[in-house]
Design a protein around this motif. Structure first.
Motif, mmCIF file in Angstrom:
data_model
loop_
_atom_site.group_PDB
_atom_site.id
_atom_site.type_symbol
_atom_site.label_atom_id
_atom_site.label_comp_id
_atom_site.label_asym_id
_atom_site.label_seq_id
_atom_site.Cartn_x
_atom_site.Cartn_y
_atom_site.Cartn_z
ATOM 1 N N ALA A 1 86.938 49.830 41.889
ATOM 2 C CA ALA A 1 86.335 48.557 41.725
ATOM 3 C C ALA A 1 84.576 48.897 41.744
ATOM 4 O O ALA A 1 84.292 49.904 42.060
ATOM 5 C CB ALA A 1 86.792 47.786 43.071
ATOM 6 N N VAL A 2 84.098 47.938 41.366
ATOM 7 C CA VAL A 2 82.784 47.818 40.962
ATOM 8 C C VAL A 2 81.960 46.930 41.815
ATOM 9 O O VAL A 2 82.348 45.789 41.732
ATOM 10 C CB VAL A 2 82.092 47.854 39.562
ATOM 11 C CG1 VAL A 2 80.560 47.576 39.301
ATOM 12 C CG2 VAL A 2 82.691 48.859 38.620
ATOM 13 N N ILE A 3 80.710 47.310 42.565
ATOM 14 C CA ILE A 3 79.704 46.274 43.242
ATOM 15 C C ILE A 3 78.715 46.250 42.570
ATOM 16 O O ILE A 3 77.822 47.228 42.491
ATOM 17 C CB ILE A 3 79.688 46.575 44.808
ATOM 18 C CG1 ILE A 3 81.026 46.387 45.572
ATOM 19 C CG2 ILE A 3 78.824 45.637 45.320
ATOM 20 C CD1 ILE A 3 81.039 46.948 46.938
ATOM 21 N N VAL A 4 78.030 45.092 42.093
ATOM 22 C CA VAL A 4 76.580 44.953 41.744
ATOM 23 C C VAL A 4 75.834 43.933 42.460
ATOM 24 O O VAL A 4 76.349 42.823 42.752
ATOM 25 C CB VAL A 4 76.600 44.387 40.334
ATOM 26 C CG1 VAL A 4 75.128 44.156 39.577
ATOM 27 C CG2 VAL A 4 77.486 45.300 39.267
ATOM 28 N N ASP A 5 75.078 44.800 43.288
ATOM 29 C CA ASP A 5 74.528 43.766 44.576
ATOM 30 C C ASP A 5 73.145 43.556 44.122
ATOM 31 O O ASP A 5 72.154 44.184 44.144
ATOM 32 C CB ASP A 5 74.338 44.506 45.984
ATOM 33 C CG ASP A 5 74.144 43.707 47.112
ATOM 34 O OD1 ASP A 5 73.657 42.784 46.883
ATOM 35 O OD2 ASP A 5 74.215 44.181 48.242
ATOM 36 N N VAL A 6 72.989 42.350 43.540
ATOM 37 C CA VAL A 6 71.605 41.803 42.816
ATOM 38 C C VAL A 6 70.569 41.425 44.292
ATOM 39 O O VAL A 6 69.476 41.396 43.865
ATOM 40 C CB VAL A 6 71.764 40.526 42.056
ATOM 41 C CG1 VAL A 6 70.620 40.159 41.421
ATOM 42 C CG2 VAL A 6 72.898 40.967 40.975
ATOM 43 N N ALA A 7 71.323 41.359 45.361
ATOM 44 C CA ALA A 7 70.466 40.870 46.494
ATOM 45 C C ALA A 7 69.836 42.444 47.191
ATOM 46 O O ALA A 7 69.126 42.075 48.517
ATOM 47 C CB ALA A 7 71.304 40.266 47.425
ATOM 48 N N THR B 1 85.125 55.987 31.876
ATOM 49 C CA THR B 1 84.279 56.763 31.621
ATOM 50 C C THR B 1 82.746 56.618 32.530
ATOM 51 O O THR B 1 81.932 57.705 32.571
ATOM 52 C CB THR B 1 83.609 56.547 30.138
ATOM 53 O OG1 THR B 1 83.561 55.300 29.884
ATOM 54 C CG2 THR B 1 84.812 57.351 29.397
ATOM 55 N N HIS B 2 82.634 55.559 33.053
ATOM 56 C CA HIS B 2 81.647 55.389 34.119
ATOM 57 C C HIS B 2 82.065 55.171 35.636
ATOM 58 O O HIS B 2 81.303 54.738 36.423
ATOM 59 C CB HIS B 2 80.740 54.036 33.831
ATOM 60 C CG HIS B 2 79.887 53.970 32.544
ATOM 61 N ND1 HIS B 2 80.398 53.746 31.120
ATOM 62 C CD2 HIS B 2 78.711 54.380 32.246
ATOM 63 C CE1 HIS B 2 79.633 53.830 30.210
ATOM 64 N NE2 HIS B 2 78.501 54.263 30.938
ATOM 65 N N GLY B 3 83.210 55.506 35.929
ATOM 66 C CA GLY B 3 83.636 55.765 37.053
ATOM 67 C C GLY B 3 84.505 54.543 37.637
ATOM 68 O O GLY B 3 85.071 54.625 39.016
ATOM 69 N N GLY B 4 84.835 53.677 36.740
ATOM 70 C CA GLY B 4 85.366 52.348 37.077
ATOM 71 C C GLY B 4 86.909 52.512 37.044
ATOM 72 O O GLY B 4 87.488 53.444 36.572
ATOM 73 N N ARG B 5 87.715 51.217 37.249
ATOM 74 C CA ARG B 5 88.883 51.076 37.013
ATOM 75 C C ARG B 5 89.698 51.244 35.905
ATOM 76 O O ARG B 5 90.643 51.132 35.582
ATOM 77 C CB ARG B 5 89.525 49.814 37.837
ATOM 78 C CG ARG B 5 89.449 49.733 39.302
ATOM 79 C CD ARG B 5 89.842 48.369 39.797
ATOM 80 N NE ARG B 5 91.181 47.883 39.350
ATOM 81 C CZ ARG B 5 92.163 48.363 39.981
ATOM 82 N NH1 ARG B 5 91.977 49.366 40.804
ATOM 83 N NH2 ARG B 5 93.446 47.800 39.602
ATOM 84 N N GLY B 6 88.698 51.103 34.542
ATOM 85 C CA GLY B 6 89.292 51.193 33.263
ATOM 86 C C GLY B 6 89.874 49.937 32.966
ATOM 87 O O GLY B 6 90.704 49.697 32.200
ATOM 88 N N VAL B 7 89.093 48.819 33.390
ATOM 89 C CA VAL B 7 89.503 47.186 33.132
ATOM 90 C C VAL B 7 88.632 46.729 32.041
ATOM 91 O O VAL B 7 87.313 46.834 32.323
ATOM 92 C CB VAL B 7 89.800 46.520 34.457
ATOM 93 C CG1 VAL B 7 89.999 45.027 34.405
ATOM 94 C CG2 VAL B 7 90.619 47.336 35.532
#
Length: 373
Positions: free
Chosen positions: A261-267, A151-157
């Motif tokens: 897949a999701v990327i969360v780039d804290v940098a 529902t947020h665009g991800g793989r549903g995992v």
């Protein structure tokens, strides 16, 4: 000294630079604190609480900025550049290596700018960066889990999977404060976690404390590619103190990543460790490229502002008090604050910032001597 606390104006920035407790400590030492009305509302700190601590509530940002020491959370936005001038000390997160316009504005103004993220203790630790890195690291996994939902665009995992179905595969690039805290939450949720770092000592530490609950890999091109291609969630947790983060995930790698897949780039504050990273906001936090969801909000901890504000003030208060008591002389006495000094009197004083823009760097004590003598 006259201390100013303006309200943060960056998108959804709900943290505040001073808590009433820190204000009380300042006023008891004889300092006057100007707090812009509503500055603490995002962290559920009322004007009345600041008044009880001895602050003077002022109606406008212009009034709060009319002080000698300005304490904030985030770097000045372009709308605030007009407040910068030679006779103020700015104490806040700066992240200048990814913000040339702010570097130019600070240099032109002649202001003294001390970055929380580069204040460094004798043991090499970064005490004012650590609390927000802890928050951001833990949040990164929570956010990744949310955006992995279809529902947020991800793989549903589901991060932890269920009996008979594999859990999410999480790759964490960097085993420092952010990476360690991200791993803690990911392991707790039952994910398959791989942490990559260039420090063998750090990898050994993580291997020892997790005892097989996660994998550690040396951070080289081959291992990064393998981990990223197999990941459902990639967390960018690379830190070059005061400098721009290197790209560990290139644009060419995205098509080979798992779709959804999701990327969360804290940098992202330091330019990001993913080539396709661009800063986003809490109002519009994600975008998709090559079927990969990117979350690159540059002020992640503001989503939990009350926790973040108090965690930050626990660490910043001692330095704020010293700056208020001694002004620029505090920088000459305190080595940690010297590391924190990024710009002073029209000169860059932090090497990584100067290197990023191919500009001259002056030693902090040399720059300070010019102004104090």
């Amino acid at each position: 000294m006259l201390v100013g606390l303006p309200k943060e104006i960056k998108d959804h920035e709900n943290r505040v630079g001073l808590t009433p407790n820190t204000v009380r400590a300042l006023t008891r030492r004889g300092h006057k604190v100007l707090v812009q009305s509503g500055a603490g509302e995002g962290s559920y700190l009322s004007d009345a609480e600041y008044e009880s601590a001895g602050a003077t509530i002022v109606p406008h940002a212009d009034d709060a900025w009319a002080a000698q020491l300005i304490v904030k959370v985030k770097e000045p936005t372009p709308a605030e550049y007009r407040y910068l001038h030679r006779d103020i000390i700015l104490f806040t997160y700066l992240h200048l290596a990814s913000d040339r316009p702010l570097v130019d504005a600070l240099l032109k103004s002649g202001a003294t700018a001390i970055g929380y993220e580069t204040v460094q203790a004798e043991d090499g630790k970064l005490p004012l960066l650590t609390p927000m890195s802890e928050v951001a690291g833990r949040m990164a996994t929570q956010i990744g889990a949310t955006y992995l939902q279809k529902t947020h665009g991800g793989r549903g995992v589901l991060m932890g999977g269920v009996p008979g179905v594999a859990s999410a595969n999480v790759a964490i690039l960097g085993g420092g404060i952010v990476g360690t805290n991200a791993a803690r939450v990911a392991v707790g949720l039952g994910a398959q976690v791989t942490v990559l770092d260039v420090s063998h000592d750090r990898l050994k530490y993580l291997d020892d404390i997790y005892r097989g609950q996660l994998q550690t890999r040396f951070s080289d091109e081959y291992n990064i590619e393998e981990a990223v291609y197999e990941a459902d969630l990639v967390i960018g947790a690379v830190l070059i103190p005061g400098g721009r983060a290197p790209w560990l995930v290139t644009a060419e790698m995205l098509p080979r990543m798992r779709k959804g897949a999701v990327i969360v780039d804290v940098a992202v504050d330091q330019g990001g460790c993913v080539e396709t990273t661009r800063p986003t906001t809490h109002s519009n936090p994600t975008y998709e490229l090559e079927g990969v969801v990117h979350y690159c909000v540059a002020n992640m901890p503001s989503a939990v502002p009350r926790t973040s504000t108090f965690a930050l003030n626990i660490q910043t208060a001692v330095y704020t008090l010293q700056l208020a008591d001694e002004g620029l002389n505090a920088l000459q006495k305190n080595r940690a604050l010297q590391y924190g000094l990024n710009i002073h009197g029209g000169s860059i004083t932090y090497p990584a910032v100067a290197e990023e823009f191919d500009m001259k760097c002056i030693e902090p004590l040399q720059a300070l001597g010019r102004r104090i003598e």
